[in-house]
Design a protein around this motif. Structure first.
Motif, PDB file in Angstrom:
ATOM      1  N   ILE A 189       0.844  -1.201   0.000  1.00  0.00           N
ATOM      2  CA  ILE A 189       0.000   0.000   0.000  1.00  0.00           C
ATOM      3  C   ILE A 189       0.879   1.251   0.000  1.00  0.00           C
ATOM      4  CG2 ILE A 189      -1.668   1.322   1.336  1.00  0.00           C
ATOM      5  CD1 ILE A 189      -2.757  -1.390   2.306  1.00  0.00           C
ATOM      6  N   ARG A 190       1.943   1.205   0.788  1.00  0.00           N
ATOM      7  CA  ARG A 190       2.847   2.361   0.805  1.00  0.00           C
ATOM      8  C   ARG A 190       3.420   2.627  -0.582  1.00  0.00           C
ATOM      9  NH1 ARG A 190       6.554   1.683   6.211  1.00  0.00           N
ATOM     10  NH2 ARG A 190       5.097   2.604   7.692  1.00  0.00           N
ATOM     11  N   THR A 191       3.790   1.567  -1.271  1.00  0.00           N
ATOM     12  CA  THR A 191       4.351   1.774  -2.606  1.00  0.00           C
ATOM     13  C   THR A 191       3.323   2.346  -3.562  1.00  0.00           C
ATOM     14  OG1 THR A 191       5.766  -0.098  -2.185  1.00  0.00           O
ATOM     15  CG2 THR A 191       5.638   0.662  -4.444  1.00  0.00           C
ATOM     16  N   ILE A 192       2.101   1.810  -3.505  1.00  0.00           N
ATOM     17  CA  ILE A 192       1.064   2.329  -4.406  1.00  0.00           C
ATOM     18  C   ILE A 192       0.812   3.807  -4.117  1.00  0.00           C
ATOM     19  CG2 ILE A 192      -1.363   2.184  -5.025  1.00  0.00           C
ATOM     20  CD1 ILE A 192      -1.212  -0.794  -4.430  1.00  0.00           C
ATOM     21  N   LEU A 193       0.674   4.114  -2.842  1.00  0.00           N
ATOM     22  CA  LEU A 193       0.406   5.514  -2.495  1.00  0.00           C
ATOM     23  C   LEU A 193       1.581   6.404  -2.878  1.00  0.00           C
ATOM     24  CD1 LEU A 193      -1.383   5.141   0.929  1.00  0.00           C
ATOM     25  CD2 LEU A 193      -2.365   5.977  -1.172  1.00  0.00           C
ATOM     26  N   GLY A 194       2.784   5.881  -2.712  1.00  0.00           N
ATOM     27  CA  GLY A 194       3.954   6.660  -3.096  1.00  0.00           C
ATOM     28  C   GLY A 194       3.964   6.971  -4.576  1.00  0.00           C
ATOM     29  N   GLU A 195       3.628   5.974  -5.379  1.00  0.00           N
ATOM     30  CA  GLU A 195       3.628   6.221  -6.825  1.00  0.00           C
ATOM     31  C   GLU A 195       2.485   7.149  -7.218  1.00  0.00           C
ATOM     32  OE1 GLU A 195       6.186   5.442  -8.712  1.00  0.00           O
ATOM     33  OE2 GLU A 195       6.965   4.636  -6.850  1.00  0.00           O
ATOM     34  N   LEU A 196       1.349   7.019  -6.525  1.00  0.00           N
ATOM     35  CA  LEU A 196       0.254   7.962  -6.797  1.00  0.00           C
ATOM     36  C   LEU A 196       0.693   9.380  -6.461  1.00  0.00           C
ATOM     37  CD1 LEU A 196      -2.943   6.173  -5.471  1.00  0.00           C
ATOM     38  CD2 LEU A 196      -2.452   6.784  -7.812  1.00  0.00           C
ATOM     39  N   THR A 197       1.438   9.507  -5.374  1.00  0.00           N
ATOM     40  CA  THR A 197       1.937  10.833  -5.005  1.00  0.00           C
ATOM     41  C   THR A 197       2.855  11.375  -6.084  1.00  0.00           C
ATOM     42  OG1 THR A 197       1.970   9.976  -2.780  1.00  0.00           O
ATOM     43  CG2 THR A 197       2.963  12.101  -3.122  1.00  0.00           C
ATOM     44  N   ARG A 198       3.728  10.491  -6.568  1.00  0.00           N
ATOM     45  CA  ARG A 198       4.652  10.919  -7.619  1.00  0.00           C
ATOM     46  C   ARG A 198       3.874  11.378  -8.846  1.00  0.00           C
ATOM     47  NH1 ARG A 198       9.494   9.267  -7.174  1.00  0.00           N
ATOM     48  NH2 ARG A 198       8.835   7.406  -6.094  1.00  0.00           N
ATOM     49  N   LEU A 199       2.843  10.602  -9.188  1.00  0.00           N
ATOM     50  CA  LEU A 199       2.024  10.989 -10.341  1.00  0.00           C
ATOM     51  C   LEU A 199       1.379  12.342 -10.111  1.00  0.00           C
ATOM     52  CD1 LEU A 199       0.180   7.739 -11.368  1.00  0.00           C
ATOM     53  CD2 LEU A 199       1.482   9.193 -12.856  1.00  0.00           C
ATOM     54  N   SER A 200       0.811  12.520  -8.929  1.00  0.00           N
ATOM     55  CA  SER A 200       0.095  13.774  -8.699  1.00  0.00           C
ATOM     56  C   SER A 200       1.078  14.943  -8.713  1.00  0.00           C
ATOM     57  CB  SER A 200      -0.688  13.706  -7.398  1.00  0.00           C
ATOM     58  OG  SER A 200       0.025  14.264  -6.345  1.00  0.00           O
ATOM     59  N   SER A 201       2.277  14.705  -8.174  1.00  0.00           N
ATOM     60  CA  SER A 201       3.271  15.767  -8.197  1.00  0.00           C
ATOM     61  C   SER A 201       3.685  16.102  -9.625  1.00  0.00           C
ATOM     62  CB  SER A 201       4.489  15.341  -7.389  1.00  0.00           C
ATOM     63  OG  SER A 201       5.551  16.213  -7.618  1.00  0.00           O
ATOM     64  N   HIS A 202       3.898  15.071 -10.417  1.00  0.00           N
ATOM     65  CA  HIS A 202       4.307  15.319 -11.803  1.00  0.00           C
ATOM     66  C   HIS A 202       3.200  15.967 -12.613  1.00  0.00           C
ATOM     67  CE1 HIS A 202       8.082  13.725 -11.084  1.00  0.00           C
ATOM     68  NE2 HIS A 202       8.046  12.563 -11.717  1.00  0.00           N
ATOM     69  N   SER A 227       2.669   1.965 -14.436  1.00  0.00           N
ATOM     70  CA  SER A 227       2.884   0.523 -14.570  1.00  0.00           C
ATOM     71  C   SER A 227       3.166  -0.104 -13.205  1.00  0.00           C
ATOM     72  CB  SER A 227       4.002   0.257 -15.578  1.00  0.00           C
ATOM     73  OG  SER A 227       5.137  -0.246 -14.956  1.00  0.00           O
ATOM     74  N   ILE A 228       3.878   0.602 -12.323  1.00  0.00           N
ATOM     75  CA  ILE A 228       4.116   0.060 -10.978  1.00  0.00           C
ATOM     76  C   ILE A 228       2.788  -0.129 -10.250  1.00  0.00           C
ATOM     77  CG2 ILE A 228       5.103   0.564  -8.714  1.00  0.00           C
ATOM     78  CD1 ILE A 228       7.351   2.030 -10.134  1.00  0.00           C
ATOM     79  N   ILE A 229       1.937   0.887 -10.325  1.00  0.00           N
ATOM     80  CA  ILE A 229       0.650   0.776  -9.637  1.00  0.00           C
ATOM     81  C   ILE A 229      -0.156  -0.381 -10.218  1.00  0.00           C
ATOM     82  CG2 ILE A 229      -1.500   1.958  -9.097  1.00  0.00           C
ATOM     83  CD1 ILE A 229       0.072   4.585  -9.337  1.00  0.00           C
ATOM     84  N   GLU A 230      -0.121  -0.499 -11.529  1.00  0.00           N
ATOM     85  CA  GLU A 230      -0.872  -1.583 -12.170  1.00  0.00           C
ATOM     86  C   GLU A 230      -0.396  -2.953 -11.704  1.00  0.00           C
ATOM     87  OE1 GLU A 230      -0.632  -0.994 -16.358  1.00  0.00           O
ATOM     88  OE2 GLU A 230      -2.799  -0.687 -16.489  1.00  0.00           O
ATOM     89  N   GLN A 231       0.921  -3.086 -11.532  1.00  0.00           N
ATOM     90  CA  GLN A 231       1.435  -4.383 -11.102  1.00  0.00           C
ATOM     91  C   GLN A 231       1.001  -4.723  -9.688  1.00  0.00           C
ATOM     92  OE1 GLN A 231       5.723  -4.680 -11.737  1.00  0.00           O
ATOM     93  NE2 GLN A 231       5.484  -3.324 -13.488  1.00  0.00           N
ATOM     94  N   LEU A 232       0.828  -3.696  -8.860  1.00  0.00           N
ATOM     95  CA  LEU A 232       0.575  -3.975  -7.442  1.00  0.00           C
ATOM     96  C   LEU A 232      -0.897  -3.959  -7.072  1.00  0.00           C
ATOM     97  CD1 LEU A 232       3.391  -1.846  -5.826  1.00  0.00           C
ATOM     98  CD2 LEU A 232       3.289  -4.318  -5.967  1.00  0.00           C
ATOM     99  N   LYS A 246     -10.908   0.154  -6.428  1.00  0.00           N
ATOM    100  CA  LYS A 246     -11.779   0.516  -7.548  1.00  0.00           C
ATOM    101  C   LYS A 246     -11.409   1.899  -8.100  1.00  0.00           C
ATOM    102  CE  LYS A 246     -15.914   2.128  -7.259  1.00  0.00           C
ATOM    103  NZ  LYS A 246     -17.063   2.652  -6.769  1.00  0.00           N
ATOM    104  N   ARG A 247     -11.202   2.811  -7.183  1.00  0.00           N
ATOM    105  CA  ARG A 247     -10.893   4.179  -7.613  1.00  0.00           C
ATOM    106  C   ARG A 247      -9.545   4.265  -8.310  1.00  0.00           C
ATOM    107  NH1 ARG A 247     -13.414   8.950  -5.940  1.00  0.00           N
ATOM    108  NH2 ARG A 247     -15.200   8.598  -4.597  1.00  0.00           N
ATOM    109  N   VAL A 248      -8.568   3.535  -7.790  1.00  0.00           N
ATOM    110  CA  VAL A 248      -7.250   3.574  -8.415  1.00  0.00           C
ATOM    111  C   VAL A 248      -7.337   3.011  -9.820  1.00  0.00           C
ATOM    112  CG1 VAL A 248      -4.911   2.683  -8.321  1.00  0.00           C
ATOM    113  CG2 VAL A 248      -5.980   3.519  -6.264  1.00  0.00           C
TER     114      VAL A 248
END
Lengths: 349, 158, 378
Positions: free
Chosen positions: C110-123, C282-287, C182-184
């Motif tokens: 979960i931490r990794t998914i949220l981290g990548e979502l954060t990265r996406l939102s920042s970018h 792609s990271i989020i999709e894998q997890l 679902k939302r992700v």
């Protein structure tokens, strides 16, 4: 017709000279009112169009769907304090907004809105327009110089560079069309187009001229993607950084009226002015106003579309575009148009 | 020739960009993402975990479940929570018991980090989803969370 | 201050060009906050850039010394507020490593998914602001439209949109919301259609390319010397992704490519970030489909006391390498906390790469360095 009867009515109780002065004042007042309103609604239109491009709603609170938003803004600006910088060149600083707004309003006087509805049918109309529209830049230079602000000064200097360069392209692309019309008088230019709009008559070179005209016209009005002068992410507000209240409003309104002028010149020269397409409403009087405004607003919309899509150019790229691309193409295009007119392969109905 | 291909490519990319914005312009009616905030108060639903402000739920008998353990006060990084407590003798058991007099919450200092609610062992405080916290005076942001006359629910132990 | 003379004027001419200063900031649209740049300019050409910091210094490191380890986490939200989730994670990982605490696999994923979502939102925010800095105002709204979906995900699960404070030492504050997966998935499907649109609107645009290509060139050596990290360094060919070299949380379980470029100019930094967005997706999709079942936290003592010693943990935030260095004397408060923020070292090379360019170049370069001023000042 109406103007004629007012003329007779005035002559009935005052001498001819006084009557003509009164008429001039009346016409000037009408123009001022119409264009103050026009400027305000162009601002509203811009804000609405920007909102629609950006998935927003735009102003929708003041009046029906925000109809009176810009009116309220203008009232607010009138009531605001006029500030200034300490060591500003007060005279030039105060003079600058008037240069900008007056030239913008002067340019409007020569447009034929419909048959016979033209304040001032001068025989060098197009030349007059180009000349007048480049005086406006003096106002910007004065404003930037007089405000004693470095950001304003950079903006003003950029504006000078920009206008000197792009004036050439505006002039040359219009000159290309003048080869077709053989006249600089705006009413005559429209007369010629009764055989087909000039963009059709002149086909390929006319289209190239139109594209160049729109690009350099956008640059003339200092709008994005050529808004070096304001460049809010670089210079804050550029040349009008130090202006507030109504003086700022003059700059602001002038920008929008200039946009209207550029679009109106394009309408007159390329798209037949007040002529209806294929003459469908020729018989209805004053329908020309509708067509003129409709065509102009389509072009204004095109300029807004540019503004809300493109990034801004850098100042040296601005000059590269003009001197390396637009100007050479324009010169070749001018020759091409001359050859086409000489060989008489224009399209006429 | 690269001169002309550059012009061609340039115009093509510009038109591509214009087609993107143009598409949104045409769909602007249904695509607008603006929330007309004060107008949509009735329909505006915050997520149930949204951290608006800390509240202390009271039941119908005017009872809460705060035992006055002060764990929230300790957990708070900004000193937003102050608990004024007292010890009284429980009449039934005869033992001394800690009760709260006032559970003071300084909303103005709160950073909505959620550590207090997380630390609370008896779920006495929780997050409310209210976000309209503006007041005319800063002192109004200091709130006493337990209602006057309320007492701790029977059976809630430290 | 030396004054340069115009070379191409005739000898008789005594026109001299003089350098002058302008203050860009602390209130300026292009400095993205309260950063003050003292520019020395000759006409339009930049001779020197001196960043002046400290306008938003809140002494977070000092505040950490009086806080418990749980409380430190929420302060890191306020450093680089656009990757607050990753900042939280960094402190939590440091504390967990010090305690030799093994967090459940569910928490790691979960931490990794949220981290990548954060990265996406920042970018995404960066992309919008990048467009705005070069003058295309519309990109801002398109970027924010898509970011809104991520913010909703955060708000539903973490309770806040920007300063989440969702990680705690030992796991997560709550379990994920039932709607999270679902939302992700909805977001991924949505964003996969929008990311190509970003390219069509801005990346391909000829004006944008002219503005960014060959501007603000940073060599690989300089990137290393200045301690650059993140997309700024990777655009210069310096492979430095912490996620790749020192994987933390669940990042060792996923396959992703490190976005690298060699050009080192603003456009390279731009494309590296765009490619990072694809990699994050792609990271989020894998997890997202195989979040393991389990607890959302392991119990820690109410008062966490770290053993005596130094602890360091680095993570890859959206801007680069964030290091958390904790010196503990065995009490419930850290003796000293140091944050090695990516923004500060990335900003330090601004003078190096912006000199010689125009004011417009400086703005474009600053936008691609992607500074967040509270991250620089802390």
């Amino acid at each position: 017709m109406k103007i004629l009867s007012i003329n007779e009515w005035l002559l009935s109780f005052m001498p001819a000279g006084a009557a003509s002065i009164t008429e001039m004042v009346l016409i000037a007042l009408i123009y001022l009112t119409v264009f103050a309103v026009l400027g305000l609604y162009l601002v509203l239109l811009e804000r609405k169009v920007a909102a629609w491009f950006q998935l927003r709603l735009g102003p929708n609170r003041v009046g029906y769907k925000g109809m009176f938003q810009t009116l309220a803004d203008a009232l607010k600006l009138v009531s605001k304090e006029l500030t200034g910088t300490v060591k500003a060149d007060k005279f030039l600083y105060n003079l600058a907004p008037y240069f900008v707004i007056i030239t913008a309003l002067m340019a409007l006087s020569v447009f034929p809105f419909t048959e016979n509805l033209q304040a001032f049918d001068i025989n060098i109309g197009l030349f007059f327009l180009i000349a007048i529209s480049s005086i406006g830049v003096i106002g910007i230079l004065l404003g930037g110089w007089g405000s004693n602000n470095k950001f304003a000064l950079i903006g003003a200097m950029r504006s000078g560079v920009q206008t000197i360069s792009y004036e050439l392209s505006v002039g040359l692309s219009l000159l290309t069309m003048v080869i077709l019309t053989g006249s600089l008088q705006l009413s005559e230019i429209i007369e010629v187009q009764k055989n087909g709009w000039l963009i059709v008559q002149g086909h390929i070179p006319a289209m190239i001229a139109f594209m160049i005209y729109m690009i350099s016209g956008t640059a003339e009005t200092n709008r994005a993607p050529f808004d070096m002068v304001e460049a809010e992410s670089e210079l804050g507000a550029g040349y009008h950084t130090e202006y507030s209240g109504m003086k700022f409003a003059y700059f602001f309104l002038a920008e929008f009226i200039n946009m209207f002028i550029i679009a109106a010149i394009a309408t007159t020269v390329f798209f037949g002015g007040w002529l209806s397409p294929f003459g469908i409403t020729e018989s209805i009087p004053f329908m020309g106003i509708f067509w003129f405004l409709a065509k102009t607003f389509v072009l204004v919309f095109l300029m807004m579309w540019f503004r809300w899509t493109f990034p801004r150019l850098r100042v040296d790229q601005l000059l590269t575009l003009e001197w390396k691309y637009l100007l050479p193409i324009n010169l070749v295009n001018l020759v091409l148009m001359a050859v086409i007119v000489w060989l008489n392969i224009t399209i006429q109905f | 020739m690269s001169y002309f291909s550059e012009i061609y490519d340039g115009i093509k990319t510009l038109l591509t960009g214009m087609s993107v914005t143009g598409k949104y312009f045409l769909n602007s009616r249904k695509g607008a993402i603006t929330q007309q905030y004060p107008d949509n108060r009735d329909t505006l639903q915050m997520f149930d975990r949204f951290r608006g402000e800390v509240v202390m739920p009271h039941d119908e008998n005017n009872e809460h479940s705060c035992t006055g353990c002060q764990k929230c006060e300790l957990a708070c990084p900004n000193g937003s929570i102050e608990i004024i407590w007292d010890r009284v003798v429980d009449e039934e058991t005869g033992k001394k018991k800690k009760i709260i007099d006032q559970h003071i919450y300084h909303l103005g200092m709160c950073t909505q980090c959620g550590l207090c609610v997380d630390a609370c062992p008896s779920d006495a405080i929780k997050w409310a989803q209210n976000f309209e916290n503006s007041v005319y005076d800063r002192t109004q942001l200091t709130r006493v969370l337990n209602k006057p006359g309320s007492k701790v629910r029977a059976g809630v132990e430290e | 201050m030396e004054t340069a003379t115009l070379n191409n004027t005739s000898p008789k001419s005594n026109f001299k060009s003089e350098e002058y200063f302008i203050n860009m900031g602390p209130q300026h649209p292009a400095t993205h906050g309260v950063l003050r740049l003292l520019l020395t300019i000759d006409g339009e050409i930049i001779k020197k850039v001196e960043p002046d910091l400290g306008y938003i210094h809140r002494s977070i490191e000092k505040m950490c010394e009086k806080d418990s380890y749980q409380q430190i986490v929420h302060l890191t939200d306020r450093m680089d507020y656009l990757s607050s989730h990753i900042n939280n994670e960094a402190v939590c990982l440091a504390v967990e490593n010090a305690l030799e605490l093994e967090v459940p696999e569910r928490v790691q994923v979960i931490r990794t998914i949220l981290g990548e979502l954060t990265r996406l939102s920042s970018h995404m925010l960066w992309w919008g602001v990048m467009g705005m800095d070069v003058g295309a105002l519309t990109t801002y709204f398109y970027g924010f439209r898509d970011r809104e979906m991520i913010n909703d995900i955060f708000e539903e699960t973490c309770g806040a949109r920007l300063t989440m404070n969702y990680n705690i030492p030992g796991g997560l504050m709550h379990d994920i919301h039932p709607n999270f997966v679902k939302r992700v998935k909805e977001f991924i499907a949505h964003f996969k259609t929008k990311l190509p649109e970003y390219d069509r609107l801005l990346t391909g645009n000829v004006i944008f390319q002219k503005r960014t290509k060959g501007v603000g060139i940073l060599s690989k050596e300089d990137a290393i010397n200045f301690g650059a990290s993140g997309p700024v360094a990777r655009a210069s060919g310096y492979s430095c992704d912490v996620r790749k070299y020192h994987p933390y949380s669940a990042l060792d379980k996923v396959n992703f490519k490190e976005a690298l470029d060699t050009a080192g100019d603003s456009f390279a930094r731009y494309t590296v970030r765009i490619r990072e967005m694809w990699e994050s997706l792609s990271i989020i999709e894998q997890l997202i489909d195989n979040i393991p079942e389990g607890e959302h936290k392991v119990a820690t003592n109410a008062v966490i006391k770290l053993p005596k010693g130094d602890f360091y943990q680095k993570v890859e935030t959206a801007r680069g390498e964030l290091g958390v260095y904790i010196i503990s004397t065995g009490t419930k408060n850290p003796h000293r906390v140091k944050f090695r923020s990516p923004g500060l070292s990335n900003l330090s090379l601004l003078n190096h790469i912006a000199v010689g360019g125009k004011i417009g170049d400086l703005v474009a370069t600053m936008a691609t360095i992607d500074i967040v001023v509270p991250d620089i000042d802390r």
